[in-house]
Design a protein around this motif. Structure first.
Motif, PDB file in Angstrom:
ATOM      1  N   TYR A  33     -44.408 148.502   5.701  1.00  0.00           N
ATOM      2  CA  TYR A  33     -45.526 147.870   6.252  1.00  0.00           C
ATOM      3  C   TYR A  33     -45.764 146.219   5.813  1.00  0.00           C
ATOM      4  O   TYR A  33     -46.542 145.736   5.195  1.00  0.00           O
ATOM      5  CB  TYR A  33     -46.945 148.455   5.862  1.00  0.00           C
ATOM      6  CG  TYR A  33     -46.905 150.104   6.473  1.00  0.00           C
ATOM      7  CD1 TYR A  33     -45.718 150.764   6.946  1.00  0.00           C
ATOM      8  CD2 TYR A  33     -48.189 150.551   6.503  1.00  0.00           C
ATOM      9  CE1 TYR A  33     -45.956 151.889   7.619  1.00  0.00           C
ATOM     10  CE2 TYR A  33     -48.151 151.748   7.169  1.00  0.00           C
ATOM     11  CZ  TYR A  33     -47.193 152.629   7.438  1.00  0.00           C
ATOM     12  OH  TYR A  33     -47.277 153.559   8.350  1.00  0.00           O
ATOM     13  N   ASP A  34     -44.928 145.572   6.738  1.00  0.00           N
ATOM     14  CA  ASP A  34     -44.833 144.128   6.336  1.00  0.00           C
ATOM     15  C   ASP A  34     -45.599 143.263   7.671  1.00  0.00           C
ATOM     16  O   ASP A  34     -45.544 142.014   7.760  1.00  0.00           O
ATOM     17  CB  ASP A  34     -43.437 143.336   6.145  1.00  0.00           C
ATOM     18  CG  ASP A  34     -42.387 143.731   7.109  1.00  0.00           C
ATOM     19  OD1 ASP A  34     -42.827 144.430   8.226  1.00  0.00           O
ATOM     20  OD2 ASP A  34     -41.412 143.223   6.924  1.00  0.00           O
ATOM     21  N   GLY A  35     -45.651 144.302   8.805  1.00  0.00           N
ATOM     22  CA  GLY A  35     -46.300 143.518   9.757  1.00  0.00           C
ATOM     23  C   GLY A  35     -45.458 143.093  10.751  1.00  0.00           C
ATOM     24  O   GLY A  35     -45.672 142.172  11.950  1.00  0.00           O
ATOM     25  N   LYS A  36     -44.165 143.046  10.599  1.00  0.00           N
ATOM     26  CA  LYS A  36     -43.020 142.534  11.372  1.00  0.00           C
ATOM     27  C   LYS A  36     -42.042 143.336  11.962  1.00  0.00           C
ATOM     28  O   LYS A  36     -41.322 144.026  11.494  1.00  0.00           O
ATOM     29  CB  LYS A  36     -42.090 141.318  10.179  1.00  0.00           C
ATOM     30  CG  LYS A  36     -42.850 140.651   9.617  1.00  0.00           C
ATOM     31  CD  LYS A  36     -42.092 139.776   8.616  1.00  0.00           C
ATOM     32  CE  LYS A  36     -42.971 138.735   7.897  1.00  0.00           C
ATOM     33  NZ  LYS A  36     -42.321 138.004   6.771  1.00  0.00           N
ATOM     34  N   PRO A  37     -42.033 143.244  13.231  1.00  0.00           N
ATOM     35  CA  PRO A  37     -41.260 144.210  13.922  1.00  0.00           C
ATOM     36  C   PRO A  37     -39.804 143.697  14.284  1.00  0.00           C
ATOM     37  O   PRO A  37     -39.299 143.143  15.095  1.00  0.00           O
ATOM     38  CB  PRO A  37     -41.934 144.135  15.466  1.00  0.00           C
ATOM     39  CG  PRO A  37     -42.584 142.994  15.525  1.00  0.00           C
ATOM     40  CD  PRO A  37     -42.967 142.416  14.131  1.00  0.00           C
ATOM     41  N   ALA A  38     -39.009 143.811  13.100  1.00  0.00           N
ATOM     42  CA  ALA A  38     -37.735 143.104  12.696  1.00  0.00           C
ATOM     43  C   ALA A  38     -37.163 144.001  11.738  1.00  0.00           C
ATOM     44  O   ALA A  38     -37.770 144.551  10.752  1.00  0.00           O
ATOM     45  CB  ALA A  38     -37.716 141.912  12.770  1.00  0.00           C
ATOM     46  N   SER A  40     -34.996 142.254   9.550  1.00  0.00           N
ATOM     47  CA  SER A  40     -34.544 141.312   8.444  1.00  0.00           C
ATOM     48  C   SER A  40     -34.960 141.473   7.319  1.00  0.00           C
ATOM     49  O   SER A  40     -34.309 141.194   6.049  1.00  0.00           O
ATOM     50  CB  SER A  40     -35.242 140.059   9.166  1.00  0.00           C
ATOM     51  OG  SER A  40     -36.711 140.005   9.049  1.00  0.00           O
ATOM     52  N   ASP A  41     -36.030 142.617   7.039  1.00  0.00           N
ATOM     53  CA  ASP A  41     -36.131 142.924   5.566  1.00  0.00           C
ATOM     54  C   ASP A  41     -35.586 143.892   4.953  1.00  0.00           C
ATOM     55  O   ASP A  41     -35.634 144.316   3.964  1.00  0.00           O
ATOM     56  CB  ASP A  41     -37.988 143.331   5.492  1.00  0.00           C
ATOM     57  CG  ASP A  41     -37.929 144.447   6.296  1.00  0.00           C
ATOM     58  OD1 ASP A  41     -37.663 144.326   7.545  1.00  0.00           O
ATOM     59  OD2 ASP A  41     -38.511 145.397   5.818  1.00  0.00           O
ATOM     60  N   LYS A  54     -37.803 151.296  12.629  1.00  0.00           N
ATOM     61  CA  LYS A  54     -38.905 150.761  11.216  1.00  0.00           C
ATOM     62  C   LYS A  54     -40.204 150.871  11.530  1.00  0.00           C
ATOM     63  O   LYS A  54     -40.787 150.614  12.950  1.00  0.00           O
ATOM     64  CB  LYS A  54     -38.625 149.186  11.224  1.00  0.00           C
ATOM     65  CG  LYS A  54     -39.570 148.611  10.068  1.00  0.00           C
ATOM     66  CD  LYS A  54     -39.250 146.955  10.132  1.00  0.00           C
ATOM     67  CE  LYS A  54     -40.121 146.388   9.058  1.00  0.00           C
ATOM     68  NZ  LYS A  54     -39.961 145.173   9.203  1.00  0.00           N
ATOM     69  N   TYR A  56     -43.462 149.664  10.816  1.00  0.00           N
ATOM     70  CA  TYR A  56     -43.985 148.105  10.215  1.00  0.00           C
ATOM     71  C   TYR A  56     -45.185 147.929   9.927  1.00  0.00           C
ATOM     72  O   TYR A  56     -45.839 146.938   9.460  1.00  0.00           O
ATOM     73  CB  TYR A  56     -43.300 147.026  10.884  1.00  0.00           C
ATOM     74  CG  TYR A  56     -43.905 146.821  12.238  1.00  0.00           C
ATOM     75  CD1 TYR A  56     -44.891 145.970  12.364  1.00  0.00           C
ATOM     76  CD2 TYR A  56     -43.259 147.417  13.576  1.00  0.00           C
ATOM     77  CE1 TYR A  56     -45.435 145.810  13.992  1.00  0.00           C
ATOM     78  CE2 TYR A  56     -43.628 147.282  14.692  1.00  0.00           C
ATOM     79  CZ  TYR A  56     -44.863 146.361  14.857  1.00  0.00           C
ATOM     80  OH  TYR A  56     -45.174 146.054  16.535  1.00  0.00           O
ATOM     81  N   GLN A  57     -46.337 148.971  10.561  1.00  0.00           N
ATOM     82  CA  GLN A  57     -47.830 148.681  10.341  1.00  0.00           C
ATOM     83  C   GLN A  57     -48.434 149.966  10.788  1.00  0.00           C
ATOM     84  O   GLN A  57     -47.995 150.669  11.634  1.00  0.00           O
ATOM     85  CB  GLN A  57     -48.376 147.636  11.376  1.00  0.00           C
ATOM     86  CG  GLN A  57     -49.651 147.293  11.156  1.00  0.00           C
ATOM     87  CD  GLN A  57     -50.205 146.168  12.038  1.00  0.00           C
ATOM     88  OE1 GLN A  57     -49.530 145.643  12.944  1.00  0.00           O
ATOM     89  NE2 GLN A  57     -51.651 145.893  11.989  1.00  0.00           N
ATOM     90  N   TYR A  71     -40.913 149.851  15.369  1.00  0.00           N
ATOM     91  CA  TYR A  71     -40.042 149.072  15.941  1.00  0.00           C
ATOM     92  C   TYR A  71     -38.553 149.636  16.250  1.00  0.00           C
ATOM     93  O   TYR A  71     -37.901 150.229  15.233  1.00  0.00           O
ATOM     94  CB  TYR A  71     -39.737 147.662  15.261  1.00  0.00           C
ATOM     95  CG  TYR A  71     -38.645 146.814  15.525  1.00  0.00           C
ATOM     96  CD1 TYR A  71     -38.659 145.912  16.731  1.00  0.00           C
ATOM     97  CD2 TYR A  71     -37.415 146.783  14.886  1.00  0.00           C
ATOM     98  CE1 TYR A  71     -37.649 145.212  17.148  1.00  0.00           C
ATOM     99  CE2 TYR A  71     -36.482 145.900  15.268  1.00  0.00           C
ATOM    100  CZ  TYR A  71     -36.458 145.171  16.182  1.00  0.00           C
ATOM    101  OH  TYR A  71     -35.423 144.526  16.711  1.00  0.00           O
TER     102      TYR A  71
END
Length: 92
Positions: A33-38, A40-41, A54, A56-57, A71
């Motif tokens: 849950y980093d708020g990023k639709p990717a 990369s994490d 993923k 992500y939120q 995502y």
């Protein structure tokens, strides 16, 4: 069939981030849950070198319903959109 887990969940349940490589042939839907639709994490765990989806939120309200945001890369978008449209049509 796929697996839904985060690296932290995996380590807690399996005892190690590197445990149980046998299930890595199944698709991974991981939660971060980093708020990023990717992706990369993403850091490898459980034998997966890349995820399929993923989350992500969480706890978001859309059209009056509580949802989690997920995502999935563009190549899967059309399939997901069709599924959402069918669910919407069925629920009317």
């Amino acid at each position: 069939m796929g697996i839904y887990a985060s690296a932290t969940m995996w380590q807690s349940i399996m005892g190690s981030k590197t445990a149980c490589h046998g299930v890595s042939s199944h698709e991974l839907w991981y939660a971060h849950y980093d708020g990023k639709p990717a992706f990369s994490d993403f850091a490898e765990f459980g034998g997966w070198t890349k995820p399929t989806m993923k989350q992500y939120q969480g706890d978001v309200t859309m059209c009056g319903a509580g949802i989690d945001k997920n995502y999935k890369p563009w190549k899967y978008w059309f399939v997901c959109k069709i599924l959402v449209d069918k669910i919407t049509l069925i629920s009317i």
